[in-house]
Design an enzyme around this catalytic site. Structure first.
Site, PDB file in Angstrom:
ATOM      1  N   LYS A  14     -18.322 -37.825  31.536  1.00  0.00           N
ATOM      2  CA  LYS A  14     -17.616 -39.070  30.713  1.00  0.00           C
ATOM      3  C   LYS A  14     -16.153 -39.249  31.122  1.00  0.00           C
ATOM      4  O   LYS A  14     -15.496 -38.151  30.913  1.00  0.00           O
ATOM      5  CB  LYS A  14     -17.960 -39.312  29.528  1.00  0.00           C
ATOM      6  CG  LYS A  14     -19.554 -38.870  29.044  1.00  0.00           C
ATOM      7  CD  LYS A  14     -19.584 -39.025  27.585  1.00  0.00           C
ATOM      8  CE  LYS A  14     -20.972 -38.377  27.223  1.00  0.00           C
ATOM      9  NZ  LYS A  14     -20.989 -36.814  27.067  1.00  0.00           N
ATOM     10  N   TYR A  42     -14.532 -32.912  26.344  1.00  0.00           N
ATOM     11  CA  TYR A  42     -14.839 -31.834  25.682  1.00  0.00           C
ATOM     12  C   TYR A  42     -14.162 -30.495  26.122  1.00  0.00           C
ATOM     13  O   TYR A  42     -14.297 -29.403  25.602  1.00  0.00           O
ATOM     14  CB  TYR A  42     -16.300 -31.431  26.092  1.00  0.00           C
ATOM     15  CG  TYR A  42     -17.497 -32.548  25.617  1.00  0.00           C
ATOM     16  CD1 TYR A  42     -17.002 -33.643  24.830  1.00  0.00           C
ATOM     17  CD2 TYR A  42     -18.665 -32.641  26.139  1.00  0.00           C
ATOM     18  CE1 TYR A  42     -17.896 -34.773  24.312  1.00  0.00           C
ATOM     19  CE2 TYR A  42     -19.496 -33.552  25.895  1.00  0.00           C
ATOM     20  CZ  TYR A  42     -19.148 -34.711  25.004  1.00  0.00           C
ATOM     21  OH  TYR A  42     -19.903 -35.690  24.440  1.00  0.00           O
ATOM     22  N   ASP A  52     -24.829 -32.306  29.880  1.00  0.00           N
ATOM     23  CA  ASP A  52     -23.989 -33.349  29.399  1.00  0.00           C
ATOM     24  C   ASP A  52     -22.597 -32.834  28.916  1.00  0.00           C
ATOM     25  O   ASP A  52     -22.573 -32.134  28.247  1.00  0.00           O
ATOM     26  CB  ASP A  52     -24.919 -34.300  28.438  1.00  0.00           C
ATOM     27  CG  ASP A  52     -23.883 -35.478  27.861  1.00  0.00           C
ATOM     28  OD1 ASP A  52     -23.987 -36.245  28.750  1.00  0.00           O
ATOM     29  OD2 ASP A  52     -23.141 -35.167  26.860  1.00  0.00           O
ATOM     30  N   HIS A  71     -16.881 -43.422  28.158  1.00  0.00           N
ATOM     31  CA  HIS A  71     -17.302 -42.434  26.703  1.00  0.00           C
ATOM     32  C   HIS A  71     -17.254 -43.396  25.576  1.00  0.00           C
ATOM     33  O   HIS A  71     -18.011 -43.263  24.877  1.00  0.00           O
ATOM     34  CB  HIS A  71     -16.181 -41.351  26.642  1.00  0.00           C
ATOM     35  CG  HIS A  71     -16.514 -40.322  25.825  1.00  0.00           C
ATOM     36  ND1 HIS A  71     -16.191 -38.850  26.064  1.00  0.00           N
ATOM     37  CD2 HIS A  71     -17.423 -40.078  24.780  1.00  0.00           C
ATOM     38  CE1 HIS A  71     -16.845 -37.727  25.476  1.00  0.00           C
ATOM     39  NE2 HIS A  71     -17.506 -38.717  24.264  1.00  0.00           N
TER      40      HIS A  71
END
Ligand code: A2P
Length: 281
Positions: free
Chosen positions: A74, A49, A44, A107
């Site tokens: 996301k 990120y 994931d 997200h």
């Protein structure tokens, strides 16, 4: 570890995934490589990120075929809206060096708390995801951090129903209303921060159950997701803990203990809520 669920569109998804948030703080693919070696195949990530390129590198170096992996990403708050979402998806594909995603999520439901036109923005973003899904570029589409009132807005006008909702979920913050809503609507719940903060690992009830079932406090937290049909996405930098976090199918908690965990006082909340400014502890 080969256990899977079938999402509401018929696509299979592994029952445990590896969370990559902050997995590349050292600016390398090392942690993700270790996770692949430990047996994880579901990863994931998110554009926010910054770990997409490291995931791509780790997969490349594993020598395993793309189809062996389940890759989810996301789109970020700044990438919402129809055109932005399509462009964000393209960037994510390039970062991940892949032709398709297994799962793609919005997200957060709002770019910021108090954002007035969030309903319209969410619908436009979802329309882009529906198109990408119809074009065969994503195997399933879903949401993250959406609460029931946010999901109602999507469900009211969608042509493709969300397959999942990824929320903060752990003993002490198990968002029962959202979990219940998702169950009723056939939306699979996924747990981010399934281990919660260190306070949860030291919680007396979690420790009591760890002793009772002869497992670690972290395994109690993760099993609290698994036994309710929720997919935990644990993060760890240590191969030993990575393996421990997948060892969730050799014990079973009594239903009574699940209820005790589901009703314990709030603990370990991240401070994040889609409709409110972040709370720092
Ligand atoms: P570490 O990287 O040293 O293993 P969450 O996913 O709930 O946000 O929790 C992530 C944190 O939990 C990380 O700091 C990670 O530290 C720690 N952690 C992960 N697995 C375990 C485990 N099995 N036992 C104790 N701590 C763990």
């Amino acid at each position: 570890m080969n256990k899977t669920y079938t999402m509401n569109n018929g696509v299979q998804i592994p029952a445990v995934g590896f969370g990559t948030y902050k997995a590349a703080d050292g600016k390398s693919a090392d942690v993700i490589k270790k996770a692949i070696e430990s047996g994880y195949r579901y990863f994931d990530t998110a554009s926010f990120y910054g770990t997409e390129p490291y995931l791509a590198e780790a997969i490349r170096q594993s020598g395993l075929p793309r189809k062996d992996f389940f890759i989810a990403s996301k789109l970020w708050k700044s990438e919402m809206g129809y055109t932005n979402a399509r462009e964000a998806f393209q960037r994510t594909l390039e970062n991940l060096d892949t032709e398709y995603l297994d799962l793609y999520l919005i997200h957060w439901p709002l770019p910021e708390p108090g954002y007035e036109n969030w309903k319209e923005l969410d619908k436009e973003t979802w329309r882009a995801l529906e198109e990408l899904y119809a074009e065969g570029k994503i195997r399933a589409i879903g949401l993250s951090n959406f609460l029931p009132h946010h999901m109602e807005n999507i469900l009211a006008g969608c042509t493709v129903r969300p397959a999942v909702d990824q929320i903060e979920y752990h003993p002490g913050y198990s968002q029962e209303a959202t979990v219940q809503y998702c169950k009723e609507k056939g939306i699979l719940v996924q747990a981010w921060s399934p281990i919660g903060r260190s306070r949860v690992l030291e919680d007396p009830l979690v420790c009591e159950l760890a002793a009772k079932y002869q497992v670690s406090p972290a395994q109690i937290c993760l099993k609290f997701a698994v036994q309710r049909g929720i997919i935990p996405l644990p993060k760890s930098s240590s191969p030993e803990r990575m393996k421990q976090n997948m060892d969730l199918f050799s014990f079973e908690m009594d239903q009574e203990d699940i209820w005790r965990l589901a009703t314990m006082p709030q603990s370990g909340w991240s401070g994040e809520h889609p409709d409110q400014e972040r709370v720092y502890f």
